[in-house]
Design a protein around this motif. Structure first.
Motif, mmCIF file in Angstrom:
data_model
loop_
_atom_site.group_PDB
_atom_site.id
_atom_site.type_symbol
_atom_site.label_atom_id
_atom_site.label_comp_id
_atom_site.label_asym_id
_atom_site.label_seq_id
_atom_site.Cartn_x
_atom_site.Cartn_y
_atom_site.Cartn_z
ATOM 1 N N ILE A 5 0.946 -1.186 0.088
ATOM 2 C CA ILE A 5 -0.002 0.026 0.074
ATOM 3 C C ILE A 5 1.055 1.081 0.226
ATOM 4 O O ILE A 5 1.950 1.129 0.311
ATOM 5 C CB ILE A 5 -1.015 0.115 1.427
ATOM 6 N N HIS A 6 0.450 2.322 -0.672
ATOM 7 C CA HIS A 6 1.003 3.612 -0.527
ATOM 8 C C HIS A 6 0.133 4.622 -0.089
ATOM 9 O O HIS A 6 -1.011 4.622 -0.331
ATOM 10 C CB HIS A 6 1.479 3.931 -2.211
ATOM 11 N N VAL A 7 0.411 5.229 0.952
ATOM 12 C CA VAL A 7 -0.328 6.276 1.992
ATOM 13 C C VAL A 7 0.409 7.590 1.617
ATOM 14 O O VAL A 7 1.485 7.792 1.846
ATOM 15 C CB VAL A 7 -0.285 5.669 3.358
ATOM 16 N N VAL A 8 -0.428 8.492 1.237
ATOM 17 C CA VAL A 8 -0.009 9.993 1.328
ATOM 18 C C VAL A 8 -0.486 10.479 2.649
ATOM 19 O O VAL A 8 -1.492 10.513 2.865
ATOM 20 C CB VAL A 8 -0.675 10.649 -0.140
ATOM 21 N N SER A 23 -4.979 6.075 1.045
ATOM 22 C CA SER A 23 -4.242 5.141 0.634
ATOM 23 C C SER A 23 -4.475 4.603 -0.750
ATOM 24 O O SER A 23 -5.528 4.989 -1.540
ATOM 25 C CB SER A 23 -4.812 3.893 1.551
ATOM 26 N N PHE A 24 -3.545 4.309 -1.630
ATOM 27 C CA PHE A 24 -3.453 3.986 -2.800
ATOM 28 C C PHE A 24 -2.775 2.518 -3.223
ATOM 29 O O PHE A 24 -1.834 2.312 -2.274
ATOM 30 C CB PHE A 24 -2.515 4.818 -3.906
ATOM 31 N N ALA A 25 -3.432 1.832 -4.248
ATOM 32 C CA ALA A 25 -2.650 0.250 -4.670
ATOM 33 C C ALA A 25 -1.410 0.523 -5.414
ATOM 34 O O ALA A 25 -0.506 -0.087 -5.361
ATOM 35 C CB ALA A 25 -3.731 -0.458 -5.195
ATOM 36 N N ASP A 26 -1.240 1.604 -6.253
ATOM 37 C CA ASP A 26 -0.637 2.013 -7.141
ATOM 38 C C ASP A 26 0.545 3.239 -6.667
ATOM 39 O O ASP A 26 0.055 4.348 -6.459
ATOM 40 C CB ASP A 26 -1.012 2.585 -8.446
ATOM 41 N N GLY A 27 1.557 3.203 -6.748
ATOM 42 C CA GLY A 27 2.636 4.177 -6.271
ATOM 43 C C GLY A 27 2.831 5.257 -6.983
ATOM 44 O O GLY A 27 2.937 6.402 -6.610
ATOM 45 N N ASP A 28 2.501 5.144 -8.533
ATOM 46 C CA ASP A 28 2.559 6.064 -9.269
ATOM 47 C C ASP A 28 1.340 7.194 -8.992
ATOM 48 O O ASP A 28 1.449 8.637 -9.033
ATOM 49 C CB ASP A 28 2.514 5.907 -10.935
ATOM 50 N N SER A 55 1.258 -2.938 4.779
ATOM 51 C CA SER A 55 0.091 -2.862 5.496
ATOM 52 C C SER A 55 0.195 -1.394 6.229
ATOM 53 O O SER A 55 1.081 -1.078 6.535
ATOM 54 C CB SER A 55 -0.324 -3.890 6.696
ATOM 55 N N GLU A 56 -1.003 -0.781 6.747
ATOM 56 C CA GLU A 56 -1.165 0.358 7.578
ATOM 57 C C GLU A 56 -0.388 0.059 8.742
ATOM 58 O O GLU A 56 0.222 0.899 9.332
ATOM 59 C CB GLU A 56 -2.416 0.874 7.507
ATOM 60 N N GLN A 57 -0.741 -0.875 9.460
ATOM 61 C CA GLN A 57 -0.126 -1.590 10.552
ATOM 62 C C GLN A 57 1.421 -1.418 10.713
ATOM 63 O O GLN A 57 2.216 -0.735 11.583
ATOM 64 C CB GLN A 57 -0.465 -3.012 11.222
ATOM 65 N N THR A 58 2.225 -2.002 9.639
ATOM 66 C CA THR A 58 3.563 -1.831 9.555
ATOM 67 C C THR A 58 3.722 -0.203 9.643
ATOM 68 O O THR A 58 4.948 0.183 10.151
ATOM 69 C CB THR A 58 4.035 -2.085 8.208
ATOM 70 N N LEU A 59 3.394 0.569 8.724
ATOM 71 C CA LEU A 59 3.253 2.009 8.769
ATOM 72 C C LEU A 59 3.318 2.778 10.146
ATOM 73 O O LEU A 59 4.027 3.410 10.688
ATOM 74 C CB LEU A 59 2.626 2.843 7.755
#
Length: 84
Positions: A5-8, A23-28, A55-59
């Motif tokens: 996941i990519h979180v802005v 949250s986004f599935a795609d980094g671009d 995962s968000e938990q990891t973040l």
């Protein structure tokens, strides 16, 4: 990496306030959104970042200052110190 996941985040350091979390599935796509938010006048002087993890938990574990209040971080530190 699969299932990343990519979180802005838009974070106001002076107050410890998380203003935006998306949250986004795609980094671009996440990076494009970051650049959009950096141009928003309301967010001048804030941190606008993209974090990526499995995962968000990891973040939350690796970048807790963006997600937890000062009181929550202090409690986690106390708990970790007492467990050591």
């Amino acid at each position: 990496m699969n299932n990343v996941i990519h979180v802005v985040l838009v974070y106001r350091r002076e107050t410890g306030e998380l203003l935006v979390q998306e949250s986004f599935a795609d980094g671009d796509t996440a990076m494009r959104r970051r650049f959009e938010l950096e141009r928003v006048a309301e967010y001048a002087g804030t941190e606008v970042i993209v974090l990526s993890a499995d995962s968000e938990q990891t973040l939350r574990e690796t970048h807790g200052r963006y997600f937890y209040t000062e009181a929550e971080l202090a409690r986690q530190l106390r708990d970790a110190l007492s467990a050591a």
